[in-house]
Structure formats: C-alpha cells, structure tokens
Design a protein around this motif. Structure first.
Motif, mmCIF file in Angstrom:
data_model
loop_
_atom_site.group_PDB
_atom_site.id
_atom_site.type_symbol
_atom_site.label_atom_id
_atom_site.label_comp_id
_atom_site.label_asym_id
_atom_site.label_seq_id
_atom_site.Cartn_x
_atom_site.Cartn_y
_atom_site.Cartn_z
ATOM 1 N N LYS A 15 0.833 -1.228 0.000
ATOM 2 C CA LYS A 15 0.000 0.000 0.000
ATOM 3 C C LYS A 15 0.856 1.262 0.000
ATOM 4 N N ARG A 16 1.898 1.273 0.819
ATOM 5 C CA ARG A 16 2.723 2.494 0.959
ATOM 6 C C ARG A 16 3.538 2.765 -0.302
ATOM 7 N N MET A 17 3.693 1.776 -1.145
ATOM 8 C CA MET A 17 4.400 1.984 -2.419
ATOM 9 C C MET A 17 3.471 2.662 -3.422
ATOM 10 N N GLU A 85 -2.059 -10.358 7.522
ATOM 11 C CA GLU A 85 -0.954 -9.591 8.095
ATOM 12 C C GLU A 85 0.362 -10.348 7.890
ATOM 13 N N ARG A 86 1.459 -9.613 8.003
ATOM 14 C CA ARG A 86 2.776 -10.252 7.859
ATOM 15 C C ARG A 86 2.910 -11.436 8.793
ATOM 16 N N GLN A 87 2.368 -11.258 10.038
ATOM 17 C CA GLN A 87 2.488 -12.333 11.035
ATOM 18 C C GLN A 87 1.789 -13.607 10.572
ATOM 19 N N HIS A 107 13.214 -13.464 6.516
ATOM 20 C CA HIS A 107 13.774 -12.288 5.835
ATOM 21 C C HIS A 107 12.733 -11.735 4.869
ATOM 22 N N ASP A 108 12.450 -10.438 5.001
ATOM 23 C CA ASP A 108 11.448 -9.796 4.161
ATOM 24 C C ASP A 108 11.811 -9.895 2.683
ATOM 25 N N GLY A 109 10.837 -10.282 1.878
ATOM 26 C CA GLY A 109 11.064 -10.260 0.432
ATOM 27 C C GLY A 109 11.387 -8.864 -0.054
ATOM 28 N N ALA A 110 10.926 -7.866 0.717
ATOM 29 C CA ALA A 110 11.102 -6.455 0.337
ATOM 30 C C ALA A 110 12.443 -5.880 0.764
ATOM 31 N N ARG A 111 13.371 -6.750 1.184
ATOM 32 C CA ARG A 111 14.718 -6.276 1.535
ATOM 33 C C ARG A 111 15.729 -6.936 0.577
ATOM 34 N N PRO A 112 15.843 -6.394 -0.633
ATOM 35 C CA PRO A 112 16.627 -7.051 -1.693
ATOM 36 C C PRO A 112 18.131 -6.874 -1.581
ATOM 37 N N ALA A 162 17.426 0.516 14.703
ATOM 38 C CA ALA A 162 16.418 0.274 13.664
ATOM 39 C C ALA A 162 16.564 -1.191 13.249
ATOM 40 N N VAL A 163 15.523 -1.962 13.553
ATOM 41 C CA VAL A 163 15.611 -3.407 13.345
ATOM 42 C C VAL A 163 15.202 -3.780 11.923
ATOM 43 N N GLN A 164 15.946 -4.683 11.335
ATOM 44 C CA GLN A 164 15.700 -5.136 9.959
ATOM 45 C C GLN A 164 15.340 -6.632 9.991
ATOM 46 N N THR A 165 15.586 -7.275 8.891
ATOM 47 C CA THR A 165 15.637 -8.735 8.812
ATOM 48 C C THR A 165 16.910 -9.040 8.034
ATOM 49 N N PRO A 166 17.482 -10.220 8.158
ATOM 50 C CA PRO A 166 16.915 -11.446 8.746
ATOM 51 C C PRO A 166 16.828 -11.370 10.255
ATOM 52 N N GLN A 167 15.798 -12.096 10.736
ATOM 53 C CA GLN A 167 15.646 -12.381 12.149
ATOM 54 C C GLN A 167 15.699 -13.903 12.239
ATOM 55 N N VAL A 168 16.635 -14.388 13.051
ATOM 56 C CA VAL A 168 16.906 -15.837 13.066
ATOM 57 C C VAL A 168 16.616 -16.394 14.460
ATOM 58 N N GLY A 188 2.364 -8.530 16.274
ATOM 59 C CA GLY A 188 3.571 -7.704 16.296
ATOM 60 C C GLY A 188 3.978 -7.273 14.905
ATOM 61 N N THR A 189 4.863 -6.285 14.844
ATOM 62 C CA THR A 189 5.329 -5.825 13.531
ATOM 63 C C THR A 189 6.602 -6.539 13.109
ATOM 64 N N ASP A 190 7.200 -7.280 14.050
ATOM 65 C CA ASP A 190 8.296 -8.152 13.634
ATOM 66 C C ASP A 190 8.214 -9.434 14.458
ATOM 67 N N ASP A 191 8.956 -10.435 14.058
ATOM 68 C CA ASP A 191 8.886 -11.750 14.700
ATOM 69 C C ASP A 191 9.557 -11.723 16.069
ATOM 70 N N LEU A 212 17.924 -1.886 3.053
ATOM 71 C CA LEU A 212 16.646 -1.148 3.087
ATOM 72 C C LEU A 212 15.461 -2.096 2.945
ATOM 73 N N LYS A 213 14.341 -1.710 3.573
ATOM 74 C CA LYS A 213 13.067 -2.364 3.238
ATOM 75 C C LYS A 213 12.401 -1.464 2.212
ATOM 76 N N ILE A 214 12.125 -1.994 1.040
ATOM 77 C CA ILE A 214 11.519 -1.200 -0.032
ATOM 78 C C ILE A 214 10.051 -1.007 0.329
HETATM 79 C C1 LIG Z 1 10.090 -6.965 10.127
HETATM 80 C C2 LIG Z 1 10.513 -5.556 9.813
HETATM 81 O O1 LIG Z 1 11.063 -5.494 8.517
HETATM 82 C C3 LIG Z 1 11.541 -5.103 10.802
HETATM 83 O O2 LIG Z 1 11.862 -3.749 10.558
HETATM 84 C C4 LIG Z 1 9.313 -4.571 9.857
HETATM 85 O O3 LIG Z 1 8.784 -4.528 11.150
HETATM 86 C C5 LIG Z 1 8.237 -4.970 8.883
HETATM 87 O O4 LIG Z 1 7.211 -4.018 9.018
HETATM 88 P P1 LIG Z 1 6.130 -3.925 7.845
HETATM 89 O O5 LIG Z 1 5.181 -2.825 8.222
HETATM 90 O O6 LIG Z 1 5.469 -5.282 7.792
HETATM 91 O O7 LIG Z 1 6.905 -3.612 6.624
#
Ligand SMILES: C[C@](O)(CO)[C@H](O)COP(=O)(O)O
Ligand SMILES: Nc1ccn([C@@H]2O[C@H](COP(=O)(O)OP(=O)(O)OP(=O)(O)O)[C@@H](O)[C@H]2O)c(=O)n1
Length: 233
Positions: A15-17, A85-87, A107-112, A162-168, A188-191, A212-214
C-alpha cells in the motif's frame, strides 16, 4: 554446518508503495526485487529449505519470477500462500519448516540488498544464542508523540536500533512464541517481538544501513543507487 530454513514473506499489498503491482515484482537493476532477495539468500548454503510466502493468487507469478533459482534446485524451494498480516504469512511459512531444521531465518522479500555474509553471521550467532535480529543504530533522534501531535518523550538515542531482517530463531522458540501470540491475540510488527514477549533472549547483530526495506517510492530510488554503487546484482 548449521541447518536452517528461510521464510521469505512476500505476500503484502504494498500500500505504501502506491503501486498496483505487488512491489516484489518491481524492477531493481532490471530484475524483479524479489529475485534479488532470493538470489542473495540462495548463496547461503546453510539455508536448506527456502519457503517463499506469496499473496494468494500470486503463487504462480512468484514461481515464474524465481524460476532461475527454482529450476536449479527444485527441492529447495517451496511457495506457500500468505495471510492478511505479515504475522499470518510468516506463520503459514513456519508450518512448513521441517523439524530437522533447528533454525529459522525470516527475511522480508522487500529487503533485496541483504548480503549472504550478514545472513551467515546471523545464523552463526543464532546457533550460539538462540535468537538474533539484524539492525543498525538509529541516526536520527526519535520522539514519542501522542494522538494530538504533542511530543511526550525522547528515548535515549544510544539505546535505539532500527531493526531489519533477517531475524533468526531456534525453530522451537519461534513456534512457541507464535502459539502464545495467537492465544493472547497479540500482533507484532516483527517476529522478534513475539519471541521477546515469550521470554526468550533476543540479541542484536549490527548489519548494514543499505539493507533497506523497499516500502515507499523513495526507497526504490535509493536501492537503485546502492545497487549501482555495489556494482550491480
Ligand atoms: C520486520 C521488519 O522489517 C523489521 O523492521 C518490519 O517490522 C516490517 O514491518 P512492515 O510494516 O510489515 O513492513
Ligand atoms: N500480509 C503480509 C504483509 C506483508 N508481508 C511481507 O512482509 C514484508 C514486510 O512488509 P511491508 O514492507 O509492510 O510490505 P507490505 O505489507 O506489502 O507494505 P504496506 O504495509 O505498504 O502494504 C514484505 O516483504 C511483505 O511482502 C507478507 O508477506 N504478508
């Protein structure tokens, strides 16, 4: 060698894209964004099972985008359907992780722009400690703001990442944390948030600001520049 599964959530609406096309299919350096993500992950041989979570109805499109990888290692790749939801999407992927794989990397598909090196470091650390998230120290000052726009706090910046992925995570910890979250209606917004609240220790591994998360159009512009600076794919 540690044995792990990767769950790659790619079932969002983007949506935000602000683009009709699922952002996973947007072009980055002339290739679909998701192909960059999965190509980087595929270089990590510890990831024995790759579980890509697709928007319901997009499973075949995802398989087509990833066909250069899937045709080489058909058994390694699995595409499942995501949720609202992502969860939910990660949970759907988690159901498919074979019990013999002790670790799960989400790992988010949106983090290439993730690198195999950071993934390997996170796997190694998680094998030793049980749960690891990749992140970077915050560069901006962060404020807490109430519903009326009044600033009500300034957390100490040196404690903020600022937390990203991968989260292991250990597979058993992640499963227990998800089951507790569903029982308690927690989203939650992350695992890691689920694993933390379940009482497991989660450690931070410093990653790369380029991971980056795109999410919005500006991110794609930045990612193009970073990819070029890196010398392409
Ligand atoms: C999991 C994450 O990428 C960590 O920063 C982020 O919380 C995902 O959030 P989104 O709103 O689902 O992109
Ligand atoms: N129901 C969902 C929501 C998100 N994701 C995935 O989780 C990652 C991070 O989510 P985000 O960047 O928020 O993607 P979207 O939810 O698509 O973005 P938006 O919130 O702007 O719609 C993305 O790879 C996205 O595809 C998912 O698999 N299933």
């Amino acid at each position: 060698m540690v044995k792990a599964a990767a769950i790659i959530p790619a079932a969002g609406q983007g949506k935000r894209m602000g683009n009709q096309l699922n952002k996973q299919f947007l072009s980055l350096g002339g290739l679909p964004l998701l192909l960059h993500t999965c190509t980087a992950l595929a270089q990590v041989l510890e990831l024995e099972q790759m579980i890509v979570v697709a928007r319901p109805g997009e499973e075949e499109e995802i398989a087509r985008v990833l066909s250069p990888l899937i045709r080489k290692e058909r058994e390694r790749w699995l595409i499942v359907s995501g949720g609202e939801e992502r969860q939910h999407s990660v949970w759907n992927g988690l159901q498919q992780v074979p019990p013999e794989l002790a670790l799960v990397a989400v790992h988010d598909g949106a983090r290439p722009l993730i690198t195999p090196e950071i993934v390997r470091s996170a796997l190694q650390m998680a094998q030793e400690t049980g749960a690891v998230v990749v992140g970077v120290p915050v560069k901006d000052t962060i404020k807490t703001v109430d519903e009326q726009g009044l600033i009500i706090g300034t957390p100490e910046r040196k404690r903020l990442w600022a937390v990203q992925t991968p989260q292991v995570f250990r597979r058993d910890w992640l499963l227990a944390a998800y089951q507790q979250a569903w029982q308690e209606g927690f989203l939650g917004t992350d695992d890691a948030a689920l694993v933390e609240r379940a009482g497991y220790p989660v450690r931070m591994l410093q990653g790369d600001y380029a991971n980056l998360k795109i999410t919005t159009p500006e991110d794609l512009i930045l990612a193009e520049a970073l990819l070029q600076a890196r010398g392409g794919m």
